[in-house]
Structure formats: C-alpha cells, structure tokens
Design a protein around this motif. Structure first.
Motif, PDB file in Angstrom:
ATOM      1  N   GLN A   1     -30.328  25.328   5.895  1.00  0.00           N
ATOM      2  CA  GLN A   1     -30.575  23.906   5.687  1.00  0.00           C
ATOM      3  C   GLN A   1     -31.514  23.289   6.721  1.00  0.00           C
ATOM      4  N   ILE A   2     -31.867  24.017   7.741  1.00  0.00           N
ATOM      5  CA  ILE A   2     -32.707  23.474   8.818  1.00  0.00           C
ATOM      6  C   ILE A   2     -34.055  22.936   8.300  1.00  0.00           C
ATOM      7  N   PRO A   3     -34.778  23.638   7.433  1.00  0.00           N
ATOM      8  CA  PRO A   3     -36.062  23.090   6.978  1.00  0.00           C
ATOM      9  C   PRO A   3     -35.924  21.832   6.131  1.00  0.00           C
ATOM     10  N   LEU A   4     -34.761  21.573   5.585  1.00  0.00           N
ATOM     11  CA  LEU A   4     -34.565  20.423   4.714  1.00  0.00           C
ATOM     12  C   LEU A   4     -34.117  19.174   5.455  1.00  0.00           C
ATOM     13  N   ARG A   5     -33.819  19.281   6.718  1.00  0.00           N
ATOM     14  CA  ARG A   5     -33.372  18.129   7.501  1.00  0.00           C
ATOM     15  C   ARG A   5     -34.532  17.182   7.786  1.00  0.00           C
TER      16      ARG A   5
ATOM     17  N   HIS B   1     -20.484  35.800   8.505  1.00  0.00           N
ATOM     18  CA  HIS B   1     -21.650  35.043   8.948  1.00  0.00           C
ATOM     19  C   HIS B   1     -22.121  33.999   7.935  1.00  0.00           C
ATOM     20  N   LYS B   2     -21.392  33.803   6.844  1.00  0.00           N
ATOM     21  CA  LYS B   2     -21.832  32.918   5.770  1.00  0.00           C
ATOM     22  C   LYS B   2     -22.045  31.486   6.257  1.00  0.00           C
ATOM     23  N   ALA B   3     -21.102  30.946   7.022  1.00  0.00           N
ATOM     24  CA  ALA B   3     -21.232  29.555   7.473  1.00  0.00           C
ATOM     25  C   ALA B   3     -22.471  29.363   8.341  1.00  0.00           C
ATOM     26  N   ARG B   4     -22.713  30.286   9.251  1.00  0.00           N
ATOM     27  CA  ARG B   4     -23.891  30.178  10.120  1.00  0.00           C
ATOM     28  C   ARG B   4     -25.183  30.286   9.321  1.00  0.00           C
ATOM     29  N   MET B   5     -25.229  31.218   8.361  1.00  0.00           N
ATOM     30  CA  MET B   5     -26.441  31.393   7.560  1.00  0.00           C
ATOM     31  C   MET B   5     -26.682  30.184   6.652  1.00  0.00           C
ATOM     32  N   ASP B   6     -25.616  29.600   6.100  1.00  0.00           N
ATOM     33  CA  ASP B   6     -25.777  28.398   5.285  1.00  0.00           C
ATOM     34  C   ASP B   6     -26.303  27.243   6.125  1.00  0.00           C
ATOM     35  N   HIS B   7     -25.803  27.116   7.346  1.00  0.00           N
ATOM     36  CA  HIS B   7     -26.282  26.060   8.246  1.00  0.00           C
ATOM     37  C   HIS B   7     -27.764  26.266   8.577  1.00  0.00           C
TER      38      HIS B   7
END
Length: 51
Positions: A43-47, A34-40
């Motif tokens: 980053q949501i608040p920083l967009r 699940h690392k890729a999904r959690m990393d994505h």
C-alpha cells in the motif's frame, strides 16, 4: 579439465543457484506469517503522504 568445461560447469551451477535463491525468496514473500507486512508494504505507493 579445460577452460570451456569449467565455464560450462560454472554456468550450470550459477543457474541452479539463482533459481533456488528465487524460489526461496518467493517462499519467504508468500509465507503466511509475512502477509500483514507484505500487505502494508504493497500500500505504500498508494498513500498520499505529502510533506
């Protein structure tokens, strides 16, 4: 078994259940699959997606 004993048993059972649930959630989040999904999602608040 009176009400006080029942409440003590239910309190213990619920504490253990919530602890196991918490550990299971941590295991799910930190599972390598699940690392890729959690990393994505991290980053949501920083967009800067202004409409």
């Amino acid at each position: 078994m009176d009400q006080a004993q029942l409440m003590a048993i239910l309190g213990t059972v619920s504490t253990v259940w919530f602890f196991l649930f918490f550990v299971a959630m941590l295991a799910w989040v930190y599972w390598p699959k699940h690392k890729a999904r959690m990393d994505h999602q991290a980053q949501i608040p920083l967009r800067d997606d202004r409409i």
